[in-house]
Design a protein around this motif. Structure first.
Motif, PDB file in Angstrom:
ATOM      1  N   ILE A 245       0.841  -1.207   0.000  1.00 50.61           N
ATOM      2  CA  ILE A 245       0.000   0.000   0.000  1.00 50.61           C
ATOM      3  C   ILE A 245       0.870   1.249   0.000  1.00 50.61           C
ATOM      4  N   GLU A 246       1.967   1.224   0.772  1.00 52.22           N
ATOM      5  CA  GLU A 246       2.901   2.357   0.761  1.00 52.22           C
ATOM      6  C   GLU A 246       3.422   2.623  -0.644  1.00 52.22           C
ATOM      7  N   THR A 249       0.720   4.090  -3.053  1.00 55.11           N
ATOM      8  CA  THR A 249       0.346   5.483  -2.801  1.00 55.11           C
ATOM      9  C   THR A 249       1.513   6.450  -2.993  1.00 55.11           C
ATOM     10  N   ARG A 250       2.732   5.995  -2.694  1.00 50.49           N
ATOM     11  CA  ARG A 250       3.880   6.906  -2.780  1.00 50.49           C
ATOM     12  C   ARG A 250       4.514   6.969  -4.156  1.00 50.49           C
ATOM     13  N   ASN A 254      -1.247   5.640  -7.024  1.00 47.30           N
ATOM     14  CA  ASN A 254      -2.481   4.972  -6.572  1.00 47.30           C
ATOM     15  C   ASN A 254      -3.018   3.958  -7.581  1.00 47.30           C
TER      16      ASN A 254
END
Length: 363
Positions: A245-246, A249-250, A254
């Motif tokens: 997830i990191e 998103t980073r 996304n």
């Protein structure tokens, strides 16, 4: 309307206060980047010294060049390649561009083939197999045969029947749960291949006890097997969901479809010769469809992007009877090939510093 005394003054300070907040945020960001560089400075220096010693040796220069020639020959070392997790093609939309499926004489899954309208692609045969067989960029007419269709009235009614072995790059995967399901299936199928490569080319794996990471923390797989099994090896697991997830998103905007290393493995080698032979063998495996190769051992690679760390990262799909039957043939996994000298620099503290460096940089 009546005004509250002092409200004009408070409003006039809004702009300067916002600028002050932005200024402090910028200072904090710069301080975080400085701290991140300090964290990995020691390990980065050791990586650079190791790389300089490889480049200085005559044998090292030749091996580095041979590795680069092999990777350049198939043209997959490029950030421009579309390396994404995609769905199977829906059967409902294939009538215009695909032949009707015909039952296989052997009852087994058969490969789909691509015939280019522009004629010969040129280059080595395995280059064409990987480029066309894996990317499916729609450059030619695709013919899929050999899959015996079973009655699936519900899927047909919902127009959700998919065609095994046919990739649809117009339908990127959007579900992280789906990717983890495919990765868990693929992990058990890729592991035997990784073991075979390590056995043949004198590969090393991390020892089971990570408390001793550092020099001597890797063990040769053939020696472990000679002792009666692989209990002493710590096999790579799936990427943690938190890190996935990191990264999405980073670094990936996304978009989970660009996450291609949920299922990943690593093999360490004593020298470039064994590493290069291992890569060549993987490229000629009929079940493997290589999508992309990141050659961080290239002299042109900027090692500052990875805190000095270098390896060869191969993204690929597995197309076999097992993956087709289980619906995992379109999932991309990753294999990292690394020199043992580089792998042993990765101590527990060093890896922890690298994670903090990555977090400070928002990667």
């Amino acid at each position: 309307p009546p005004t509250v005394p002092g409200s004009e003054l408070a409003f006039s300070w809004t702009g300067p206060l916002m600028l002050l907040v932005v200024f402090f945020e910028l200072l904090l960001r710069l301080n975080a980047l400085r701290r991140s560089s300090d964290l990995i400075k020691h390990d980065m220096q050791r990586y650079e010294e190791m790389w300089a010693s490889e480049e200085a040796a005559d044998v090292g220069i030749g091996n580095i060049s041979r590795l680069a020639v092999l990777i350049d020959s198939i043209g997959l070392d490029s950030d421009r390649l579309a390396c994404r997790q995609c769905e199977r093609r829906l059967a409902a939309g294939m009538d215009s561009s695909y032949d009707s499926p015909a039952p296989s004489k052997t009852g087994k899954w058969e490969d789909w083939r691509i015939s280019s309208r522009s004629g010969s692609m040129g280059g080595a045969s395995f280059r064409g197999r990987h480029l066309l067989g894996s990317l499916d960029l729609g450059s030619g007419s695709m013919v899929w045969r050999g899959v015996q269709r079973q009655p699936e009235p519900l899927l047909d009614q919902l127009m959700m029947r998919t065609v095994p072995g046919v990739l649809d790059i117009r339908r990127p995967v959007s579900s992280l749960d789906q990717m983890y399901a495919c990765a868990s299936v693929l992990h058990t199928i890729v592991l035997p291949k990784v073991k075979d490569l390590a056995r043949e080319f004198h590969g090393y794996f991390p020892r089971n006890n990570w408390a001793f990471m550092g020099r001597g923390s890797y063990v040769k797989f053939s020696e472990v097997e000679a002792k009666g099994g692989s209990v002493g090896v710590k096999w790579s697991g799936l990427k943690s969901s938190g890190r996935a997830i990191e990264k999405i998103t980073r670094s990936l905007g996304n978009d989970p479809s660009y996450l291609t290393d949920i299922c990943r493995f690593m093999i360490a080698f004593e020298n470039f010769e064994d590493l290069t032979k291992c890569l060549a063998t993987l490229l000629t495996d009929e079940e493997v469809r290589v999508i992309r190769i990141k050659n961080r051992y290239s002299p042109d690679y900027d090692a500052a992007k990875s805190a000095g760390y270098r390896d060869v990262a191969i993204n690929f799909r597995i197309k076999s009877d097992a993956t087709l039957a289980l619906g995992a043939e379109v999932h991309i996994c990753e294999l990292q090939l690394i020199l043992l000298s580089f792998a042993e620099i990765r101590s527990v503290a060093g890896h922890r510093n690298y994670i903090q460096w990555r977090n400070f940089r928002g990667e």
